[in-house]
Write a protein that holds these residues in place. Structure first.
Motif, mmCIF file in Angstrom:
data_model
loop_
_atom_site.group_PDB
_atom_site.id
_atom_site.type_symbol
_atom_site.label_atom_id
_atom_site.label_comp_id
_atom_site.label_asym_id
_atom_site.label_seq_id
_atom_site.Cartn_x
_atom_site.Cartn_y
_atom_site.Cartn_z
ATOM 1 N N CYS A 33 0.799 -1.236 0.000
ATOM 2 C CA CYS A 33 0.000 0.000 0.000
ATOM 3 C C CYS A 33 0.831 1.285 0.000
ATOM 4 N N GLU A 88 0.570 3.658 -3.378
ATOM 5 C CA GLU A 88 -0.150 4.920 -3.228
ATOM 6 C C GLU A 88 0.741 6.114 -3.540
ATOM 7 N N ARG A 142 -9.451 1.362 -7.646
ATOM 8 C CA ARG A 142 -8.460 0.722 -6.790
ATOM 9 C C ARG A 142 -9.072 -0.490 -6.108
ATOM 10 N N ARG A 157 -8.233 -3.096 -2.912
ATOM 11 C CA ARG A 157 -7.394 -3.372 -1.741
ATOM 12 C C ARG A 157 -7.358 -4.875 -1.486
ATOM 13 N N ASP A 174 -0.918 -5.491 3.842
ATOM 14 C CA ASP A 174 -1.940 -5.023 2.905
ATOM 15 C C ASP A 174 -1.304 -4.510 1.620
ATOM 16 N N TYR A 175 -1.978 -4.801 0.518
ATOM 17 C CA TYR A 175 -1.523 -4.423 -0.821
ATOM 18 C C TYR A 175 -2.664 -3.697 -1.522
ATOM 19 N N ILE A 176 -2.325 -3.044 -2.637
ATOM 20 C CA ILE A 176 -3.350 -2.336 -3.388
ATOM 21 C C ILE A 176 -2.984 -2.335 -4.863
#
Length: 276
Positions: A98, A102, A115, A117, A263-265
């Protein structure tokens, strides 16, 4: 810090994969993609980049159009320089941890349109799963049906996606023994994949059950079977990604013994909105 690029996987310095393998969990996707590229997949039009500081590799990115620019767990303060270095390239999306993804979206000058998540989970201890039926490895006769399921999976997970045909990838994965089918009543009812371990790391995915067969425990059962197959192949760190907007899949995987890691996005950009 300096970003350098090549269009060929054989042009990567040895230090790139060594750096990725220092944290194979958080760098799981670039590591897996590089492995597929060495097998002949996604090689055309690829861009591979690495970051050096004082002569040492300290970051890497992978881009295989039309898929997103994949960010490994690179230093956040290297992202603006990366955005400048890829100026003018056709980048439909960026995907990665993330903070890094970002920052890239913020400084790239590209127009964000969507996007997604995701949460990366790591297996702690595998818990039992219960469903009627039994698992089996996919074979040559399953290539076309598995590819059709993969197309349906992509259409559902990434509406409007213009990715390449998954048939060659699924044929390769079946040849490698990476696709597990769950059968009930003499027919396949769900599938799950796993990646051959790299530095002890294996990632589960995709996991797919056709809509008309959901709610019967097949997805949980085939994920359990694929996890066991990954362990039997030598996987010690077993990972999987979930879409954070899908509470059902997140609860299923946690019930199997997976716990949140990071967490990734994935951030998509407006088509044609590329900087000169």
């Amino acid at each position: 810090m300096l970003w350098t690029f090549t269009g060929h996987v054989d042009g990567l310095p040895d230090g790139v994969e060594h750096w990725l393998r220092t944290d194979p969990a958080r760098n799981t996707v670039p590591l897996t993609v590089l492995g597929r590229m060495r097998a002949g997949l996604w090689a055309d039009g690829a861009t591979l980049g690495w970051l050096t500081a004082d002569g040492e590799v300290c970051g890497a990115v992978v881009h295989t159009p039309p898929y997103p620019l994949l960010l490994a767990d690179i230093p956040v303060d290297s992202v603006p320089a990366l955005a400048d270095a890829v100026r003018g390239r056709e980048i439909s999306a960026v995907s990665g941890p993330c903070p890094q993804a970002e920052v890239f979206a913020e400084v790239s000058g590209l127009t964000e349109v969507d996007r997604t998540r995701q949460r990366l989970y790591r297996l702690q201890a595998l818990s039992p799963a219960s469903s009627t039926g039994a698992p089996r490895p996919a074979g040559e006769a399953d290539v076309e049906p598995v590819a059709a399921w993969m197309r349906a999976f992509i259409a559902e997970a990434e509406p409007g996606s213009s990715g390449s045909d998954p048939l060659p990838q699924m044929r390769h994965r079946i040849d490698q023994g990476e696709i597990v089918l769950w059968e009930d009543g003499g027919r396949p009812v769900a599938m799950a994949g796993f990646s051959r371990p790299i530095s002890g790391m294996s990632r589960i995915g995709p996991v797919y059950t056709p809509p008309g067969l959901r709610g019967r425990g097949y997805g949980s059962a085939v994920t359990h079977a694929a996890t066991r197959a990954a362990q039997e192949a030598g996987g010690e760190v077993i990972l999987l990604f979930t879409d954070l907007s899908n509470p059902t899949s997140n609860s299923i995987y946690q019930a199997l013994g997976y716990r949140p890691l990071s967490d990734y996005i994935s951030i998509s950009f407006s088509p044609g909105d590329q900087r000169a």
